[in-house]
Scaffold this active site. Structure first.
Site, PDB file in Angstrom:
ATOM      1  N   HIS A  99       2.450   2.406   2.545  1.00 23.75           N
ATOM      2  CA  HIS A  99       2.355   3.841   2.272  1.00 23.75           C
ATOM      3  C   HIS A  99       3.572   4.526   2.862  1.00 23.75           C
ATOM      4  O   HIS A  99       4.087   4.111   3.905  1.00 23.75           O
ATOM      5  CB  HIS A  99       1.069   4.432   2.856  1.00 23.75           C
ATOM      6  CG  HIS A  99       0.849   4.110   4.295  1.00 23.75           C
ATOM      7  ND1 HIS A  99       0.373   2.886   4.718  1.00 23.75           N
ATOM      8  CD2 HIS A  99       1.067   4.825   5.429  1.00 23.75           C
ATOM      9  CE1 HIS A  99       0.299   2.868   6.035  1.00 23.75           C
ATOM     10  NE2 HIS A  99       0.729   4.033   6.491  1.00 23.75           N
ATOM     11  N   HIS A 101       4.819   8.072   4.381  1.00 24.35           N
ATOM     12  CA  HIS A 101       4.391   9.355   4.917  1.00 24.35           C
ATOM     13  C   HIS A 101       5.339  10.426   4.389  1.00 24.35           C
ATOM     14  O   HIS A 101       6.560  10.255   4.445  1.00 24.35           O
ATOM     15  CB  HIS A 101       4.502   9.371   6.444  1.00 24.35           C
ATOM     16  CG  HIS A 101       3.590   8.409   7.137  1.00 24.35           C
ATOM     17  ND1 HIS A 101       2.386   8.780   7.666  1.00 24.35           N
ATOM     18  CD2 HIS A 101       3.707   7.080   7.382  1.00 24.35           C
ATOM     19  CE1 HIS A 101       1.799   7.737   8.228  1.00 24.35           C
ATOM     20  NE2 HIS A 101       2.586   6.677   8.068  1.00 24.35           N
TER      21      HIS A 101
HETATM   22  P1  AMP Z   1       0.392   4.153   9.656  1.00 21.05           P
HETATM   23  O1  AMP Z   1       0.068   4.363  11.111  1.00 21.05           O
HETATM   24  O2  AMP Z   1       1.829   4.295   9.319  1.00 21.05           O
HETATM   25  O3  AMP Z   1      -0.208   2.858   9.149  1.00 21.05           O
HETATM   26  O4  AMP Z   1      -0.316   5.351   8.905  1.00 21.05           O
HETATM   27  C1  AMP Z   1      -1.660   5.348   8.537  1.00 21.05           C
HETATM   28  C2  AMP Z   1      -2.016   6.780   8.214  1.00 21.05           C
HETATM   29  O5  AMP Z   1      -3.205   6.791   7.455  1.00 21.05           O
HETATM   30  C3  AMP Z   1      -2.279   7.663   9.445  1.00 21.05           C
HETATM   31  O6  AMP Z   1      -1.401   8.788   9.410  1.00 21.05           O
HETATM   32  C4  AMP Z   1      -3.742   8.055   9.300  1.00 21.05           C
HETATM   33  O7  AMP Z   1      -4.009   9.351   9.756  1.00 21.05           O
HETATM   34  C5  AMP Z   1      -3.957   7.903   7.809  1.00 21.05           C
HETATM   35  N1  AMP Z   1      -5.335   7.603   7.384  1.00 21.05           N
HETATM   36  C6  AMP Z   1      -6.146   6.645   7.869  1.00 21.05           C
HETATM   37  N2  AMP Z   1      -7.314   6.658   7.217  1.00 21.05           N
HETATM   38  C7  AMP Z   1      -7.239   7.651   6.297  1.00 21.05           C
HETATM   39  C8  AMP Z   1      -8.134   8.158   5.306  1.00 21.05           C
HETATM   40  N3  AMP Z   1      -9.353   7.664   5.131  1.00 21.05           N
HETATM   41  N4  AMP Z   1      -7.718   9.181   4.537  1.00 21.05           N
HETATM   42  C9  AMP Z   1      -6.493   9.701   4.705  1.00 21.05           C
HETATM   43  N5  AMP Z   1      -5.601   9.252   5.609  1.00 21.05           N
HETATM   44  C10 AMP Z   1      -5.967   8.253   6.399  1.00 21.05           C
END
Ligand code: AMP
Ligand code: ZN
Length: 135
Positions: A99, A101
């Site tokens: 993903h 950001h």
């Molecule tokens: P990373 O730490 O780069 O893997 O980012 C994961 C991101 O996913 C974090 O910013 C979380 O806040 C976000 N996240 C986790 N679960 C969800 C969810 N169910 N819906 C939306 N965002 C999420």
């Protein structure tokens, strides 16, 4: 992929605030935003991170990420944005489905810049040589 939260969101099995969706890409609001309007853009195809993802899929995702980032900036009157992706726990990755950001930036958002360090020219040259060997 079974047990992947982002696959489930992409498939609509878990609710999310979706911004955009096509046959390959989905974007939705981050549940714990770093700044107002923080969103995530990802491929529907499951792959753990950017290295594991085919280049053509990355291209599809980045094309939409750019478009969505500009839309977020305009919609929320932001002053700019940061696009980033983490690979590996050491980089802070917590969800192992690629993903990007999109973090809208505001002049007074209080986010600290990365702590830059000084380096010797010789060190930089050595590092560049090491890296070039692995290209
Ligand atoms: P990373 O730490 O780069 O893997 O980012 C994961 C991101 O996913 C974090 O910013 C979380 O806040 C976000 N996240 C986790 N679960 C969800 C969810 N169910 N819906 C939306 N965002 C999420
Ligand atoms: Zn997945």
């Amino acid at each position: 992929m079974k047990d992947c939260i982002f696959c489930k969101i992409a498939a609509g099995e878990i609710p999310s605030d979706k911004i955009y969706e096509d046959d390959k890409v989905v974007a939705f609001m981050d549940i714990r935003p770093v700044s107002r309007g923080h969103a995530l853009v990802l491929p529907k195809l499951h792959a753990a991170d950017i290295v594991e993802t085919p280049d053509d899929v990355i291209a599809d995702v980045m094309k939409q990420a750019k478009r969505i980032a500009v839309s977020i900036q305009h919609a929320l009157n932001a002053d700019g944005f940061t696009i980033s992706t983490n690979r590996g726990e050491a980089a802070g990755q917590t969800v192992f489905h690629l993903h990007f950001h999109i973090i809208p930036r505001y002049r007074k958002d209080g986010l600290k810049p990365w702590p830059h360090q000084e380096t010797e020219p010789r060190t930089r040259t050595q590092l560049a040589e090491e890296i070039k060997k692995h290209l």
